[in-house]
Write an enzyme that holds these catalytic residues in place. Structure first.
Site, PDB file in Angstrom:
ATOM      1  N   ASN A  40       0.817  -1.219   0.000  1.00  0.00           N
ATOM      2  CA  ASN A  40       0.000   0.000   0.000  1.00  0.00           C
ATOM      3  C   ASN A  40       0.849   1.267   0.000  1.00  0.00           C
ATOM      4  OD1 ASN A  40      -2.458  -1.506   0.186  1.00  0.00           O
ATOM      5  ND2 ASN A  40      -2.048  -1.802   2.369  1.00  0.00           N
ATOM      6  N   HIS A 129     -13.872  -2.815   6.035  1.00  0.00           N
ATOM      7  CA  HIS A 129     -12.658  -3.506   6.449  1.00  0.00           C
ATOM      8  C   HIS A 129     -12.886  -4.304   7.734  1.00  0.00           C
ATOM      9  CE1 HIS A 129      -8.500  -3.888   7.996  1.00  0.00           C
ATOM     10  NE2 HIS A 129      -8.181  -3.899   6.722  1.00  0.00           N
ATOM     11  N   GLU A 174     -16.197   2.905   3.856  1.00  0.00           N
ATOM     12  CA  GLU A 174     -14.852   3.301   3.457  1.00  0.00           C
ATOM     13  C   GLU A 174     -14.973   4.256   2.275  1.00  0.00           C
ATOM     14  OE1 GLU A 174     -11.934   0.112   2.975  1.00  0.00           O
ATOM     15  OE2 GLU A 174     -13.290  -1.236   4.036  1.00  0.00           O
ATOM     16  N   SER A 178     -10.736  -1.398   0.294  1.00  0.00           N
ATOM     17  CA  SER A 178      -9.396  -1.979   0.269  1.00  0.00           C
ATOM     18  C   SER A 178      -9.281  -3.204  -0.615  1.00  0.00           C
ATOM     19  CB  SER A 178      -8.970  -2.342   1.692  1.00  0.00           C
ATOM     20  OG  SER A 178      -9.874  -3.275   2.272  1.00  0.00           O
ATOM     21  N   ASP A 203     -13.932   5.638   6.743  1.00  0.00           N
ATOM     22  CA  ASP A 203     -12.550   5.173   6.831  1.00  0.00           C
ATOM     23  C   ASP A 203     -11.824   5.610   5.559  1.00  0.00           C
ATOM     24  OD1 ASP A 203     -10.152   3.862   7.004  1.00  0.00           O
ATOM     25  OD2 ASP A 203     -10.990   1.863   7.290  1.00  0.00           O
ATOM     26  N   HIS A 206      -7.325   4.171   2.510  1.00  0.00           N
ATOM     27  CA  HIS A 206      -6.726   4.041   1.181  1.00  0.00           C
ATOM     28  C   HIS A 206      -6.917   5.292   0.324  1.00  0.00           C
ATOM     29  CE1 HIS A 206      -5.574  -0.190   1.548  1.00  0.00           C
ATOM     30  NE2 HIS A 206      -6.655  -0.298   2.304  1.00  0.00           N
ATOM     31  N   LYS A 241       0.007   3.541   5.025  1.00  0.00           N
ATOM     32  CA  LYS A 241      -0.183   3.185   3.620  1.00  0.00           C
ATOM     33  C   LYS A 241       0.518   4.239   2.761  1.00  0.00           C
ATOM     34  CE  LYS A 241      -4.281   0.421   4.537  1.00  0.00           C
ATOM     35  NZ  LYS A 241      -4.104   0.388   6.016  1.00  0.00           N
TER      36      LYS A 241
END
Length: 395
Positions: A40, A129, A174, A178, A203, A206, A241
């Site tokens: 990541n 996640h 998210e 992910s 979240d 990423h 990440k």
């Protein structure tokens, strides 16, 4: 004579044997020499000599600090440095306050376990996640899942919750998922939450460093990029990440920070991050703020990769992703493993994601494109996939 420990060890061996027979046994593997298409580290900051030097310089300047926090933030772990870094993070992410956690996993567990209470309703996207799932499991709120990115399904569940419950309603998603790399319809989600008086929790693991305001130049995340900061109660930003260091922060209003300090158990009852981790967090954000060249290079390489896929792998199946996470769907654990092994044999660090981690029939290669991947490396990856897919009859 067998001891109780011997009996337990045998039980563990039998459980592992079942996983091994199914081809699901996980093992740790070092791949330092392989070309990275799996981590990541989207911007390459984890390998950045500039960031490393900045962190070393910061540590030298703060040489009188302790090597460890020596306690939780509620005890000896609260320092002037921790307070300053959190104030800087609040400015960076354009919010009233930020609270640092030791990891994104800790932040998600702490947030979701303590915020929705008994009598409240927590609605979660079915593909959130594992850390968000675990936090939701610890909450005493009534929890319902809605179909991934399905606004109609969420609306129906919001309607039910508003009719049947007297407590608060929370929606957890998210911004960039992910395992598929696709994005949440955040504007529409915010509209629905406003309509039903629900609090939106996002979240940004990423998206941090990869998206942001001013055409993504600052990396504050997708919520900021869409101008939704004031409509999201809590954003979880992780630093391990794209930012290449460690730790995480929950960004939101000051009252949320005060609440988490008092009720988030992963914050309250763990030793705080050491000073050198806080300095690394500061340096990583300074570098992202000052230099957007890695981000621009990332998007250039991603565009090139997608063009090569369209040209050379026209019959292949990919997840609906515009992010650096590009997922090649290869139904069947054995087939996915074989294609991954073919890539690994040529020195490419490519990993297969198998069921039950993903649903049966959705097994895949989870490929991550980075700013540091060269055009030659991307060409090599696509050529290897083309050959391996043909050999395994997955096209």
């Amino acid at each position: 004579m067998l001891t109780s420990t011997d009996s337990i060890n045998q039980t563990l061996l039998e459980r592992l044997a079942v996983y091994r027979q199914k081809g699901l046994l996980r093992q740790l593997r070092i791949a330092d020499e392989a070309i990275d298409f799996c981590s990541n580290d989207y911007l390459g900051l984890a390998r950045s000599s500039q960031l490393k030097q900045a962190i070393q310089h910061a540590n030298a300047e703060h040489s009188t600090l302790r090597t460890g926090a020596t306690g939780s933030r509620l005890l000896a772990g609260q320092t002037t440095l921790a307070q300053e870094v959190e104030q800087e993070l609040a400015l960076f992410y354009g919010t009233e306050s930020a609270l640092v956690f030791n990891s994104g996993y800790d932040a998600n567990i702490g947030l979701l376990a303590c915020l929705p209470q008994k009598g409240d309703t927590l609605l979660t996207d079915e593909l959130i996640h594992a850390s968000m799932i675990d936090g939701a499991r610890l909450s005493y709120a009534t929890r319902h899942r809605f179909r991934h990115n399905d606004l109609a399904d969420l609306k129906a569940k919001l309607e039910d919750a508003s009719r049947l419950q007297n407590g608060q309603i929370f929606v957890a998603v998210e911004s960039v998922y992910s395992m598929d790399g696709d994005v949440a319809p955040l504007r529409e989600l915010a509209d629905l939450c406003d309509e039903y008086g629900a609090a939106l929790l996002v979240d940004e693991a990423h998206a941090t460093g990869v998206y942001g305001s001013e055409n993504g130049a600052n990396g504050e995340g997708l919520v900021a990029a869409l101008g939704l900061k004031d409509r999201v109660l809590a954003r979880v930003h992780t630093f391990g990440k794209a930012l290449g260091v460690h730790g995480a922060a929950v960004a939101g209003p000051a009252v949320l920070r005060d609440y988490l300090i008092n009720f988030a158990r992963p914050f309250m009852y763990t030793t705080a991050l050491p000073p050198h981790s806080l300095l690394a967090i500061r340096c990583a954000h300074d570098q992202v703020r000052a230099d957007s060249s890695a981000l621009q290079q990332l998007h250039h390489q991603l565009t090139y990769f997608r063009g090569q896929v369209a040209e050379k792998l026209p019959g292949s199946q990919w997840s609906n992703s515009q992010s650096p996470i590009q997922c090649l769907i290869i139904p069947g654990n054995d087939r996915a493993r074989r294609v991954a092994a073919a890539a690994q044999a040529t020195g490419l660090d490519v990993r297969a994601i198998l069921s039950p981690t993903v649903p049966v029939g959705q097994e895949r290669l989870r490929l991550c494109i980075h700013a540091f991947n060269t055009i030659d490396e991307i060409d090599r990856l696509v050529d290897v996939l083309q050959k391996a897919l043909a050999e395994t009859n997955t096209l």
